[in-house]
Design a protein around this motif. Structure first.
Motif, PDB file in Angstrom:
ATOM      1  N   SER A  61     -78.068   0.720  23.583  1.00 36.89           N
ATOM      2  CA  SER A  61     -79.280  -0.101  23.709  1.00 36.89           C
ATOM      3  C   SER A  61     -79.897  -0.445  22.354  1.00 36.89           C
ATOM      4  O   SER A  61     -80.376  -1.563  22.163  1.00 36.89           O
TER       5      SER A  61
ATOM      6  N   GLU B  40     -73.040  -1.606  24.883  1.00 37.56           N
ATOM      7  CA  GLU B  40     -73.386  -0.365  25.575  1.00 37.56           C
ATOM      8  C   GLU B  40     -74.614   0.317  24.975  1.00 37.56           C
ATOM      9  O   GLU B  40     -75.502   0.761  25.690  1.00 37.56           O
TER      10      GLU B  40
ATOM     11  N   PRO C 262     -76.168  -4.469  29.168  1.00 40.13           N
ATOM     12  CA  PRO C 262     -75.405  -3.272  28.812  1.00 40.13           C
ATOM     13  C   PRO C 262     -73.958  -3.458  29.239  1.00 40.13           C
ATOM     14  O   PRO C 262     -73.672  -4.232  30.149  1.00 40.13           O
TER      15      PRO C 262
ATOM     16  N   ARG D 217     -77.767  -3.122  20.846  1.00 34.53           N
ATOM     17  CA  ARG D 217     -77.962  -4.358  21.611  1.00 34.53           C
ATOM     18  C   ARG D 217     -79.250  -5.056  21.172  1.00 34.53           C
ATOM     19  O   ARG D 217     -79.272  -6.266  20.958  1.00 34.53           O
TER      20      ARG D 217
ATOM     21  N   SER E 132     -74.319  -3.880  35.015  1.00 33.66           N
ATOM     22  CA  SER E 132     -73.895  -4.978  34.145  1.00 33.66           C
ATOM     23  C   SER E 132     -72.743  -5.753  34.775  1.00 33.66           C
ATOM     24  O   SER E 132     -72.657  -6.960  34.639  1.00 33.66           O
TER      25      SER E 132
END
Length: 129
Positions: free
Chosen positions: A11, A9, A32, A14, A38
């Motif tokens: 960013s 979730e 995401p 990620r 997503s």
């Protein structure tokens, strides 16, 4: 080269996880977690090859069933992949391959945030299994 899908979730997290993995030579894709786009994207990756999926878990004790739905979607899209769950709700003392991991339906669990070495160790273990 291993193929890894990162579903996270946050960013920044990620990107960081993806960079750590790509730096080790893995082929990394990321999405995401749990927004409408997503879910749509995950549906279209169904059957795509992934050796490992790293999934940001919704709160494991959520009564809404969000965790179960997220795991079902990942297992459906990547049936051959090992799944590593990461969550801010997990204590380090649980261990990566605890009973909690098996109950949730993941191969391993990592607390979030985790260190680079913890993540790479979990991925190496998942690939060796």
């Amino acid at each position: 080269m291993s193929k890894i899908m990162v579903i996270e979730e946050d960013s920044a997290m990620r990107v960081l996880i993806s960079e750590w993995l790509a730096g080790e030579g893995h082929d990394v894709r990321s999405l995401p977690r749990h927004d409408a786009a997503s879910r749509h994207n995950l549906h279209h990756t169904h059957g795509a090859a992934a050796d490992v999926v790293i999934l940001d878990l919704p709160h494991p004790r959520s009564r809404s069933g969000e965790t179960a739905r997220a795991l079902q979607a990942v297992h459906a899209a990547f049936p051959q992949a090992s799944v590593i769950g990461i969550s801010t709700q997990l204590a380090r003392s649980l261990g990566r391959d605890s009973d909690v991991a098996r109950t949730l339906g993941v191969n391993q669990l990592l607390p979030k945030p985790c260190t680079r070495d913890e993540l790479l160790g979990a991925v190496a273990a998942a690939l060796a299994a």
